[in-house]
Design a protein around this motif. Structure first.
Motif, PDB file in Angstrom:
ATOM      1  N   ALA A 294       0.845  -1.193   0.000  1.00  0.00           N
ATOM      2  CA  ALA A 294       0.000   0.000   0.000  1.00  0.00           C
ATOM      3  C   ALA A 294       0.881   1.243   0.000  1.00  0.00           C
ATOM      4  N   CYS A 295       0.402   2.278  -0.644  1.00  0.00           N
ATOM      5  CA  CYS A 295       1.118   3.552  -0.698  1.00  0.00           C
ATOM      6  C   CYS A 295       0.110   4.655  -0.398  1.00  0.00           C
ATOM      7  N   VAL A 296       0.230   5.232   0.778  1.00  0.00           N
ATOM      8  CA  VAL A 296      -0.653   6.326   1.162  1.00  0.00           C
ATOM      9  C   VAL A 296       0.000   7.647   0.760  1.00  0.00           C
ATOM     10  N   VAL A 297      -0.733   8.469   0.043  1.00  0.00           N
ATOM     11  CA  VAL A 297      -0.176   9.734  -0.423  1.00  0.00           C
ATOM     12  C   VAL A 297      -0.848  10.889   0.301  1.00  0.00           C
ATOM     13  N   SER A 298      -0.128  11.987   0.415  1.00  0.00           N
ATOM     14  CA  SER A 298      -0.675  13.188   1.020  1.00  0.00           C
ATOM     15  C   SER A 298      -0.063  14.405   0.341  1.00  0.00           C
TER      16      SER A 298
ATOM     17  N   VAL B  20       7.956  -1.291 -12.167  1.00  0.00           N
ATOM     18  CA  VAL B  20       7.181  -2.516 -12.036  1.00  0.00           C
ATOM     19  C   VAL B  20       5.787  -2.321 -12.617  1.00  0.00           C
ATOM     20  N   ALA B  21       5.141  -1.226 -12.235  1.00  0.00           N
ATOM     21  CA  ALA B  21       3.797  -0.934 -12.726  1.00  0.00           C
ATOM     22  C   ALA B  21       3.560   0.564 -12.628  1.00  0.00           C
ATOM     23  N   CYS B  22       2.988   1.140 -13.659  1.00  0.00           N
ATOM     24  CA  CYS B  22       2.704   2.570 -13.669  1.00  0.00           C
ATOM     25  C   CYS B  22       1.300   2.817 -14.191  1.00  0.00           C
ATOM     26  N   THR B  23       0.666   3.852 -13.656  1.00  0.00           N
ATOM     27  CA  THR B  23      -0.684   4.199 -14.082  1.00  0.00           C
ATOM     28  C   THR B  23      -0.797   5.704 -14.263  1.00  0.00           C
TER      29      THR B  23
ATOM     30  N   SER C 209      -3.590  -0.774  -8.359  1.00  0.00           N
ATOM     31  CA  SER C 209      -4.943  -0.230  -8.246  1.00  0.00           C
ATOM     32  C   SER C 209      -4.911   0.995  -7.338  1.00  0.00           C
ATOM     33  N   ARG C 210      -6.015   1.732  -7.359  1.00  0.00           N
ATOM     34  CA  ARG C 210      -6.088   2.947  -6.551  1.00  0.00           C
ATOM     35  C   ARG C 210      -7.405   3.012  -5.807  1.00  0.00           C
ATOM     36  N   ASP C 211      -7.353   3.569  -4.602  1.00  0.00           N
ATOM     37  CA  ASP C 211      -8.554   3.868  -3.833  1.00  0.00           C
ATOM     38  C   ASP C 211      -8.534   5.369  -3.604  1.00  0.00           C
ATOM     39  N   MET C 212      -9.341   6.068  -4.398  1.00  0.00           N
ATOM     40  CA  MET C 212      -9.313   7.530  -4.352  1.00  0.00           C
ATOM     41  C   MET C 212      -9.754   8.052  -2.987  1.00  0.00           C
ATOM     42  N   ALA C 213     -10.724   7.387  -2.379  1.00  0.00           N
ATOM     43  CA  ALA C 213     -11.239   7.846  -1.079  1.00  0.00           C
ATOM     44  C   ALA C 213     -10.199   7.727   0.022  1.00  0.00           C
ATOM     45  N   LYS C 214      -9.309   6.758  -0.124  1.00  0.00           N
ATOM     46  CA  LYS C 214      -8.279   6.544   0.894  1.00  0.00           C
ATOM     47  C   LYS C 214      -6.928   7.140   0.499  1.00  0.00           C
ATOM     48  N   ASN C 215      -6.872   7.804  -0.651  1.00  0.00           N
ATOM     49  CA  ASN C 215      -5.601   8.371  -1.147  1.00  0.00           C
ATOM     50  C   ASN C 215      -4.501   7.313  -1.155  1.00  0.00           C
TER      51      ASN C 215
END
Length: 125
Positions: free
Chosen positions: A21-25, A48-51, A71-77
């Motif tokens: 997981a990668c949490v961004v801020s 490895v993987a880019c989006t 994958s991404r979870d926009m609500a969880k950043n």
């Protein structure tokens, strides 16, 4: 403050799975391309993987195609990297990174603007 923070690494047997997981801020996932990279001892860092920012274009490194999913979870950043059917050669420090724009061009480290500190993944043979 702009940050990307990885978690989820660990030790797993070959054939097993891990989910990073990668949490961004400090910015919105919808505004920038993101990627996962890795670096094994004595080797160069590789994509490895880019989006892209919308998630509609995703590129995988050949050796992980069909085994890894970004994958991404926009609500969880948060950006994830699901890794299945792990192999010993997948062992490396895995980094989450933000590109400087909405697209990434090539999934290579040279185009990355912001790096996380990395998380160690070790796959036992």
């Amino acid at each position: 403050q702009l940050q990307v923070v990885e978690s989820g690494g660990g030790l797993v047997q070959a054939g097993g799975s891990l989910k990073l997981a990668c949490v961004v801020s400090g910015f919105s996932l919808g505004d920038y391309a993101l990627g996962w990279f890795r670096q094994a001892p004595g080797k160069q860092r590789e994509g490895v993987a880019c989006t892209i920012n919308t998630g509609r274009v995703i590129v995988y490194e050949d050796s992980v195609e069909g085994r890894f999913t970004i994958s991404r979870d926009m609500a969880k950043n948060t950006v994830y990297l699901q890794m299945d059917s792990l192999k010993h050669e997948d062992s490396a420090v895995y980094y989450c990174a933000r590109f400087g724009s909405r697209t990434f061009g090539d999934c290579t480290p040279s185009r990355v603007g912001t790096w996380g500190r990395g998380t160690q993944v070790t796959v036992s043979a």
